[in-house]
Design a protein around this motif. Structure first.
Motif, PDB file in Angstrom:
ATOM      1  N   ARG A  76      -8.399  -0.297 -20.235  1.00  0.00           N
ATOM      2  CA  ARG A  76      -9.351   0.692 -20.754  1.00  0.00           C
ATOM      3  C   ARG A  76      -8.876   2.089 -20.404  1.00  0.00           C
ATOM      4  N   LYS A  77      -9.350   3.060 -21.153  1.00  0.00           N
ATOM      5  CA  LYS A  77      -9.009   4.465 -20.886  1.00  0.00           C
ATOM      6  C   LYS A  77      -9.586   4.864 -19.528  1.00  0.00           C
ATOM      7  N   LEU A  78      -8.747   5.500 -18.718  1.00  0.00           N
ATOM      8  CA  LEU A  78      -9.137   5.951 -17.382  1.00  0.00           C
ATOM      9  C   LEU A  78      -8.758   7.415 -17.217  1.00  0.00           C
ATOM     10  N   PRO A  79      -9.379   8.104 -16.279  1.00  0.00           N
ATOM     11  CA  PRO A  79      -8.911   9.462 -15.978  1.00  0.00           C
ATOM     12  C   PRO A  79      -7.469   9.399 -15.469  1.00  0.00           C
ATOM     13  N   ASN A  80      -6.664  10.379 -15.849  1.00  0.00           N
ATOM     14  CA  ASN A  80      -5.300  10.446 -15.356  1.00  0.00           C
ATOM     15  C   ASN A  80      -5.295  10.603 -13.840  1.00  0.00           C
ATOM     16  N   GLY A  81      -4.349   9.920 -13.205  1.00  0.00           N
ATOM     17  CA  GLY A  81      -4.194  10.026 -11.762  1.00  0.00           C
ATOM     18  C   GLY A  81      -4.911   8.950 -10.969  1.00  0.00           C
ATOM     19  N   ARG A  82      -5.616   8.052 -11.636  1.00  0.00           N
ATOM     20  CA  ARG A  82      -6.303   6.983 -10.898  1.00  0.00           C
ATOM     21  C   ARG A  82      -5.278   6.089 -10.227  1.00  0.00           C
ATOM     22  N   LYS A  83      -5.547   5.741  -8.976  1.00  0.00           N
ATOM     23  CA  LYS A  83      -4.626   4.938  -8.172  1.00  0.00           C
ATOM     24  C   LYS A  83      -4.987   3.462  -8.259  1.00  0.00           C
ATOM     25  N   ILE A  84      -3.951   2.629  -8.386  1.00  0.00           N
ATOM     26  CA  ILE A  84      -4.175   1.179  -8.436  1.00  0.00           C
ATOM     27  C   ILE A  84      -4.613   0.696  -7.058  1.00  0.00           C
ATOM     28  N   PHE A  85      -5.459  -0.320  -7.051  1.00  0.00           N
ATOM     29  CA  PHE A  85      -5.807  -0.984  -5.787  1.00  0.00           C
ATOM     30  C   PHE A  85      -6.066  -2.435  -6.021  1.00  0.00           C
ATOM     31  N   PRO A  94      22.092  13.735 -17.460  1.00  0.00           N
ATOM     32  CA  PRO A  94      21.700  15.117 -17.194  1.00  0.00           C
ATOM     33  C   PRO A  94      20.200  15.288 -16.904  1.00  0.00           C
ATOM     34  N   PHE A  95      19.468  14.180 -16.811  1.00  0.00           N
ATOM     35  CA  PHE A  95      18.005  14.203 -16.716  1.00  0.00           C
ATOM     36  C   PHE A  95      17.565  13.706 -15.344  1.00  0.00           C
ATOM     37  N   ILE A  96      16.525  14.338 -14.787  1.00  0.00           N
ATOM     38  CA  ILE A  96      15.923  13.878 -13.526  1.00  0.00           C
ATOM     39  C   ILE A  96      14.625  13.150 -13.875  1.00  0.00           C
ATOM     40  N   SER A  97      14.576  11.860 -13.559  1.00  0.00           N
ATOM     41  CA  SER A  97      13.368  11.068 -13.774  1.00  0.00           C
ATOM     42  C   SER A  97      12.546  11.134 -12.495  1.00  0.00           C
ATOM     43  N   GLU A  98      11.314  11.648 -12.606  1.00  0.00           N
ATOM     44  CA  GLU A  98      10.485  11.908 -11.429  1.00  0.00           C
ATOM     45  C   GLU A  98       9.522  10.781 -11.091  1.00  0.00           C
ATOM     46  N   VAL A  99       9.201   9.947 -12.072  1.00  0.00           N
ATOM     47  CA  VAL A  99       8.310   8.802 -11.857  1.00  0.00           C
ATOM     48  C   VAL A  99       8.891   7.598 -12.590  1.00  0.00           C
ATOM     49  N   LEU A 100       8.490   6.408 -12.156  1.00  0.00           N
ATOM     50  CA  LEU A 100       8.905   5.166 -12.806  1.00  0.00           C
ATOM     51  C   LEU A 100       7.760   4.674 -13.682  1.00  0.00           C
ATOM     52  N   THR A 101       7.982   4.669 -14.987  1.00  0.00           N
ATOM     53  CA  THR A 101       6.993   4.139 -15.927  1.00  0.00           C
ATOM     54  C   THR A 101       7.150   2.622 -15.928  1.00  0.00           C
ATOM     55  N   LEU A 158       0.806  -1.217   0.000  1.00  0.00           N
ATOM     56  CA  LEU A 158       0.000   0.000   0.000  1.00  0.00           C
ATOM     57  C   LEU A 158       0.845   1.276   0.000  1.00  0.00           C
ATOM     58  N   LYS A 159       2.123   1.155   0.344  1.00  0.00           N
ATOM     59  CA  LYS A 159       3.017   2.314   0.322  1.00  0.00           C
ATOM     60  C   LYS A 159       3.396   2.706  -1.110  1.00  0.00           C
ATOM     61  N   ILE A 160       3.265   1.787  -2.057  1.00  0.00           N
ATOM     62  CA  ILE A 160       3.624   2.051  -3.447  1.00  0.00           C
ATOM     63  C   ILE A 160       2.437   2.716  -4.133  1.00  0.00           C
ATOM     64  N   ASP A 161       2.647   3.918  -4.623  1.00  0.00           N
ATOM     65  CA  ASP A 161       1.578   4.707  -5.249  1.00  0.00           C
ATOM     66  C   ASP A 161       1.699   4.586  -6.776  1.00  0.00           C
ATOM     67  N   ILE A 162       0.858   3.751  -7.366  1.00  0.00           N
ATOM     68  CA  ILE A 162       0.859   3.531  -8.815  1.00  0.00           C
ATOM     69  C   ILE A 162      -0.366   4.221  -9.391  1.00  0.00           C
ATOM     70  N   ARG A 163      -0.129   5.092 -10.374  1.00  0.00           N
ATOM     71  CA  ARG A 163      -1.200   5.899 -10.958  1.00  0.00           C
ATOM     72  C   ARG A 163      -1.215   5.794 -12.479  1.00  0.00           C
ATOM     73  N   THR A 164      -2.387   6.081 -13.047  1.00  0.00           N
ATOM     74  CA  THR A 164      -2.504   6.178 -14.499  1.00  0.00           C
ATOM     75  C   THR A 164      -2.069   7.562 -14.948  1.00  0.00           C
ATOM     76  N   VAL A 191      -0.335   5.058 -19.491  1.00  0.00           N
ATOM     77  CA  VAL A 191       0.627   4.159 -18.866  1.00  0.00           C
ATOM     78  C   VAL A 191       0.378   4.103 -17.365  1.00  0.00           C
ATOM     79  N   ALA A 192       1.054   3.170 -16.715  1.00  0.00           N
ATOM     80  CA  ALA A 192       1.031   3.070 -15.255  1.00  0.00           C
ATOM     81  C   ALA A 192       2.393   3.519 -14.737  1.00  0.00           C
ATOM     82  N   CYS A 193       2.393   4.344 -13.690  1.00  0.00           N
ATOM     83  CA  CYS A 193       3.636   4.901 -13.139  1.00  0.00           C
ATOM     84  C   CYS A 193       3.642   4.829 -11.623  1.00  0.00           C
TER      85      CYS A 193
END
Length: 112
Positions: free
Chosen positions: A103-112, A79-86, A10-16, A66-68
């Motif tokens: 399926r297409k989802l609103p951006n920011g939906r959290k996996i559960f 030279p690049f800062i990666s802010e999320v893991l795709t 539950l500590k891992i925050d995976i979002r669309t 994608v899921a991140c």
């Protein structure tokens, strides 16, 4: 394989998110794209380096959902800062196949 508790998971925050820009990343040690991903109003726009050039072109990636993982510390990649893991999975030749919502989802939906 290390066994995690459900509380650890539950500590891992995976979002669309939707890829809104793709740029070459010639400075990377391994071929990669610089992705700009819209993760919805709560998270916002974030950047990610992804070693997915074997299977995906710029045209394949623009507007792809994608899921991140969004709650990892930023990672310096050259030279690049990666802010999320795709997220992706290796195929039989170790080429990365993106983990995408079915399926297409609103951006920011959290996996559960």
């Amino acid at each position: 394989m290390k066994i995690l508790s459900f509380d650890d998971f539950l500590k891992i925050d995976i979002r669309t998110g939707t890829i809104i820009d793709v740029q070459p990343f010639p400075e990377a040690r391994k071929p990669a794209w610089k992705l700009t991903i819209d993760l919805g109003p709560e998270i916002g726009i974030r950047k990610s380096s992804a070693q997915i050039t074997d299977l995906y072109t710029v045209d394949d990636l623009i507007n792809r959902q994608v899921a991140c993982v969004v709650n990892l510390a930023p990672r310096q990649i050259g030279p690049f800062i990666s802010e999320v893991l795709t997220l992706g999975f290796p195929d039989s030749q170790n080429k990365v196949v993106l983990a995408i919502p079915e399926r297409k989802l609103p951006n920011g939906r959290k996996i559960f």
